[in-house]
Design an enzyme around this catalytic site. Sequence first.
Site, PDB file in Angstrom:
ATOM      1  N   ASN A 127      11.632  25.950   8.532  1.00  0.00           N
ATOM      2  CA  ASN A 127      12.472  24.750   8.476  1.00  0.00           C
ATOM      3  C   ASN A 127      12.125  23.746   9.573  1.00  0.00           C
ATOM      4  O   ASN A 127      12.365  22.555   9.415  1.00  0.00           O
ATOM      5  CB  ASN A 127      13.940  25.191   8.614  1.00  0.00           C
ATOM      6  CG  ASN A 127      14.869  24.042   8.948  1.00  0.00           C
ATOM      7  OD1 ASN A 127      15.207  23.236   8.086  1.00  0.00           O
ATOM      8  ND2 ASN A 127      15.255  23.930  10.223  1.00  0.00           N
ATOM      9  N   TYR A 138       4.582  12.361   7.853  1.00  0.00           N
ATOM     10  CA  TYR A 138       5.635  13.293   7.424  1.00  0.00           C
ATOM     11  C   TYR A 138       5.497  13.628   5.931  1.00  0.00           C
ATOM     12  O   TYR A 138       5.569  14.790   5.528  1.00  0.00           O
ATOM     13  CB  TYR A 138       6.985  12.638   7.711  1.00  0.00           C
ATOM     14  CG  TYR A 138       8.207  13.462   7.427  1.00  0.00           C
ATOM     15  CD1 TYR A 138       8.722  14.320   8.391  1.00  0.00           C
ATOM     16  CD2 TYR A 138       8.895  13.347   6.220  1.00  0.00           C
ATOM     17  CE1 TYR A 138       9.879  15.063   8.154  1.00  0.00           C
ATOM     18  CE2 TYR A 138      10.049  14.074   5.978  1.00  0.00           C
ATOM     19  CZ  TYR A 138      10.538  14.924   6.941  1.00  0.00           C
ATOM     20  OH  TYR A 138      11.693  15.645   6.704  1.00  0.00           O
ATOM     21  N   GLN A 174       6.174   6.835   6.695  1.00  0.00           N
ATOM     22  CA  GLN A 174       6.094   8.293   6.834  1.00  0.00           C
ATOM     23  C   GLN A 174       4.813   8.877   6.220  1.00  0.00           C
ATOM     24  O   GLN A 174       4.849   9.942   5.591  1.00  0.00           O
ATOM     25  CB  GLN A 174       7.316   8.956   6.187  1.00  0.00           C
ATOM     26  CG  GLN A 174       8.588   8.797   7.019  1.00  0.00           C
ATOM     27  CD  GLN A 174       9.627   9.849   6.666  1.00  0.00           C
ATOM     28  OE1 GLN A 174       9.877  10.093   5.499  1.00  0.00           O
ATOM     29  NE2 GLN A 174      10.224  10.467   7.668  1.00  0.00           N
ATOM     30  N   GLY A 234      17.117  15.848  -0.109  1.00  0.00           N
ATOM     31  CA  GLY A 234      17.114  14.394  -0.013  1.00  0.00           C
ATOM     32  C   GLY A 234      17.604  14.012   1.372  1.00  0.00           C
ATOM     33  O   GLY A 234      17.375  14.738   2.346  1.00  0.00           O
ATOM     34  N   TYR A 235      18.274  12.897   1.456  1.00  0.00           N
ATOM     35  CA  TYR A 235      18.776  12.450   2.771  1.00  0.00           C
ATOM     36  C   TYR A 235      20.086  13.184   3.091  1.00  0.00           C
ATOM     37  O   TYR A 235      21.067  13.078   2.374  1.00  0.00           O
ATOM     38  CB  TYR A 235      18.955  10.933   2.776  1.00  0.00           C
ATOM     39  CG  TYR A 235      17.623  10.221   2.935  1.00  0.00           C
ATOM     40  CD1 TYR A 235      17.215   9.735   4.170  1.00  0.00           C
ATOM     41  CD2 TYR A 235      16.746  10.099   1.868  1.00  0.00           C
ATOM     42  CE1 TYR A 235      15.982   9.110   4.335  1.00  0.00           C
ATOM     43  CE2 TYR A 235      15.498   9.488   2.007  1.00  0.00           C
ATOM     44  CZ  TYR A 235      15.138   8.993   3.252  1.00  0.00           C
ATOM     45  OH  TYR A 235      13.907   8.389   3.411  1.00  0.00           O
ATOM     46  N   GLN A 262       7.190   7.839   1.476  1.00  0.00           N
ATOM     47  CA  GLN A 262       8.212   7.022   2.131  1.00  0.00           C
ATOM     48  C   GLN A 262       7.551   6.031   3.086  1.00  0.00           C
ATOM     49  O   GLN A 262       6.656   6.423   3.846  1.00  0.00           O
ATOM     50  CB  GLN A 262       9.207   7.918   2.904  1.00  0.00           C
ATOM     51  CG  GLN A 262      10.169   7.202   3.808  1.00  0.00           C
ATOM     52  CD  GLN A 262      11.057   6.199   3.073  1.00  0.00           C
ATOM     53  OE1 GLN A 262      11.465   6.427   1.940  1.00  0.00           O
ATOM     54  NE2 GLN A 262      11.341   5.078   3.708  1.00  0.00           N
ATOM     55  N   GLY A 316      10.966  20.969  11.846  1.00  0.00           N
ATOM     56  CA  GLY A 316      10.198  19.771  11.520  1.00  0.00           C
ATOM     57  C   GLY A 316      10.615  18.594  12.377  1.00  0.00           C
ATOM     58  O   GLY A 316      11.727  18.555  12.905  1.00  0.00           O
ATOM     59  N   ILE A 317       9.681  17.652  12.514  1.00  0.00           N
ATOM     60  CA  ILE A 317       9.943  16.444  13.302  1.00  0.00           C
ATOM     61  C   ILE A 317       9.521  15.219  12.509  1.00  0.00           C
ATOM     62  O   ILE A 317       8.773  15.334  11.532  1.00  0.00           O
ATOM     63  CB  ILE A 317       9.166  16.459  14.646  1.00  0.00           C
ATOM     64  CG1 ILE A 317       7.640  16.580  14.401  1.00  0.00           C
ATOM     65  CG2 ILE A 317       9.655  17.586  15.541  1.00  0.00           C
ATOM     66  CD1 ILE A 317       6.789  16.346  15.647  1.00  0.00           C
TER      67      ILE A 317
HETATM   68  N1  CAA Z   1      10.335  -0.418   2.245  1.00  0.00           N
HETATM   69  C1  CAA Z   1       9.676  -1.570   2.326  1.00  0.00           C
HETATM   70  N2  CAA Z   1       9.593  -2.298   3.454  1.00  0.00           N
HETATM   71  C2  CAA Z   1      10.205  -1.829   4.536  1.00  0.00           C
HETATM   72  C3  CAA Z   1      10.914  -0.616   4.531  1.00  0.00           C
HETATM   73  C4  CAA Z   1      10.969   0.089   3.325  1.00  0.00           C
HETATM   74  N3  CAA Z   1      11.624   1.249   3.214  1.00  0.00           N
HETATM   75  N4  CAA Z   1      11.408  -0.405   5.753  1.00  0.00           N
HETATM   76  C5  CAA Z   1      11.014  -1.433   6.512  1.00  0.00           C
HETATM   77  N5  CAA Z   1      10.307  -2.305   5.777  1.00  0.00           N
HETATM   78  C6  CAA Z   1       9.712  -3.544   6.194  1.00  0.00           C
HETATM   79  C7  CAA Z   1      10.697  -4.414   6.943  1.00  0.00           C
HETATM   80  O1  CAA Z   1      11.453  -5.179   6.051  1.00  0.00           O
HETATM   81  C8  CAA Z   1       9.801  -5.229   7.820  1.00  0.00           C
HETATM   82  O2  CAA Z   1       9.205  -6.250   7.026  1.00  0.00           O
HETATM   83  P1  CAA Z   1       8.953  -7.713   7.630  1.00  0.00           P
HETATM   84  O3  CAA Z   1       7.957  -7.529   8.716  1.00  0.00           O
HETATM   85  O4  CAA Z   1       8.426  -8.506   6.458  1.00  0.00           O
HETATM   86  O5  CAA Z   1      10.299  -8.176   8.094  1.00  0.00           O
HETATM   87  C9  CAA Z   1       8.736  -4.241   8.163  1.00  0.00           C
HETATM   88  O6  CAA Z   1       8.690  -3.272   7.133  1.00  0.00           O
HETATM   89  C10 CAA Z   1       9.116  -3.492   9.414  1.00  0.00           C
HETATM   90  O7  CAA Z   1       8.143  -3.774  10.226  1.00  0.00           O
HETATM   91  P2  CAA Z   1       8.380  -3.536  11.756  1.00  0.00           P
HETATM   92  O8  CAA Z   1       7.133  -3.974  12.424  1.00  0.00           O
HETATM   93  O9  CAA Z   1       9.679  -4.082  12.222  1.00  0.00           O
HETATM   94  O10 CAA Z   1       8.492  -1.959  11.787  1.00  0.00           O
HETATM   95  P3  CAA Z   1       8.687  -1.062  13.024  1.00  0.00           P
HETATM   96  O11 CAA Z   1       7.365  -0.814  13.651  1.00  0.00           O
HETATM   97  O12 CAA Z   1       9.787  -1.593  13.904  1.00  0.00           O
HETATM   98  O13 CAA Z   1       9.142   0.245  12.318  1.00  0.00           O
HETATM   99  C11 CAA Z   1      10.562   1.660  11.012  1.00  0.00           C
HETATM  100  C12 CAA Z   1      10.439   0.378  11.806  1.00  0.00           C
HETATM  101  C13 CAA Z   1       9.963   2.846  11.801  1.00  0.00           C
HETATM  102  C14 CAA Z   1       9.820   1.523   9.709  1.00  0.00           C
HETATM  103  C15 CAA Z   1      12.070   1.855  10.810  1.00  0.00           C
HETATM  104  O14 CAA Z   1      12.520   0.864   9.950  1.00  0.00           O
HETATM  105  C16 CAA Z   1      12.428   3.200  10.240  1.00  0.00           C
HETATM  106  O15 CAA Z   1      12.607   4.160  10.961  1.00  0.00           O
HETATM  107  N6  CAA Z   1      12.581   3.278   8.918  1.00  0.00           N
HETATM  108  C17 CAA Z   1      13.048   4.507   8.273  1.00  0.00           C
HETATM  109  C18 CAA Z   1      11.924   5.295   7.688  1.00  0.00           C
HETATM  110  C19 CAA Z   1      12.566   6.456   6.968  1.00  0.00           C
HETATM  111  O16 CAA Z   1      13.186   6.302   5.934  1.00  0.00           O
HETATM  112  N7  CAA Z   1      12.425   7.651   7.525  1.00  0.00           N
HETATM  113  C20 CAA Z   1      13.072   8.791   6.986  1.00  0.00           C
HETATM  114  C21 CAA Z   1      13.710   9.546   8.099  1.00  0.00           C
HETATM  115  S1  CAA Z   1      14.796  10.827   7.541  1.00  0.00           S
HETATM  116  C22 CAA Z   1      13.791  12.063   7.095  1.00  0.00           C
HETATM  117  O17 CAA Z   1      12.597  12.012   7.226  1.00  0.00           O
HETATM  118  C23 CAA Z   1      14.444  13.286   6.522  1.00  0.00           C
HETATM  119  C24 CAA Z   1      14.017  13.502   5.135  1.00  0.00           C
HETATM  120  O18 CAA Z   1      13.217  14.417   4.889  1.00  0.00           O
HETATM  121  C25 CAA Z   1      14.601  12.731   4.037  1.00  0.00           C
END
Ligand code: CAA
Length: 240
Positions: A82, A147, A144, A178-179, A141, A84-85
């Site tokens: 399980n 990941y 990711q 999922g989330y 994703q 994970g990071i």
């Molecule tokens: N789809 C499409 N575009 C997206 C997006 C998405 N899901 N998320 C962000 N963007 C876009 C933004 O709108 C922004 O666009 P603009 O530049 O045109 O405004 C751009 O991407 C973001 O660019 P940044 O340079 O600001 O990005 P950042 O370097 O600051 O990174 C990030 C931000 C790391 C992507 C942050 O938004 C983040 O953490 N997102 C979540 C990612 C995610 O869903 N991770 C899942 C974690 S939970 C998990 O992993 C458990 C599991 O198993 C389900």
Amino acid sequence: MGRVALVTGGSRGIGAAIAKKLKEDGYAVAATYAGNDEAAAKFTEETGIKTYKWNVADYDESKAGIDKVEAELGPIDVVVANAGITKDAPFHKMTPEQWQQVIDTNLTGVFNTVHPVWPGMRERKFGRVIVISSINGQKGQFAQVNYAATKAGDLGIVKSLAQEGARAGITANAVCPGYIATEMVMAVPDKVREAIIGQIPAGRLGEPEEIARCVAFLASDDAGFINGSTISANGAQFFV
Ligand code: CAA
């Protein structure tokens, strides 16, 4: 029932819920953690579940830790990989370090966790290998690449192990949460998390216990013919 279960990353989040559920079901449970001594001590105090500290990314540490668990609790019958990071970043910003850390922990960590227990399971003609993958290994994703690659890799691992273990009474399956409402998901920026919840037809995050119950079923004798499968628990967010 007297069976022994090992849960990596078992002192927090989904892993903690799995460890608690397996204990409730009568297993002797060992939960591992990587670094958060305080959370692990609190978990042991609250649950009575023994915790062991090692880095799943390191084979020798994992092997030594597993030997210790087996010396203290007995041979491991159920292994739940399980731990994970996340190191999320858009691909153009992702560093080789972010790639490698996630590969080492999430993917090589599964090898390091299962490989040392596999010969004993083969000898005893019983074993349950359960790998916690993710919806993001199924659908990919944004931010990711690292990941998602590991979580898709988990599915290849269990499908291969299933074929190798079937004649020896060992099953290997994956759960794709999922989330889920854990620290990992809460670390995502609020706005992004709200948008994600908007994409979940159930209208909510999952609970760690909802994943733990899937794992407990796969660990049970009732699930003996389920091998190489993936159980998705994602509130209808994604179908394979
Ligand atoms: N789809 C499409 N575009 C997206 C997006 C998405 N899901 N998320 C962000 N963007 C876009 C933004 O709108 C922004 O666009 P603009 O530049 O045109 O405004 C751009 O991407 C973001 O660019 P940044 O340079 O600001 O990005 P950042 O370097 O600051 O990174 C990030 C931000 C790391 C992507 C942050 O938004 C983040 O953490 N997102 C979540 C990612 C995610 O869903 N991770 C899942 C974690 S939970 C998990 O992993 C458990 C599991 O198993 C389900």
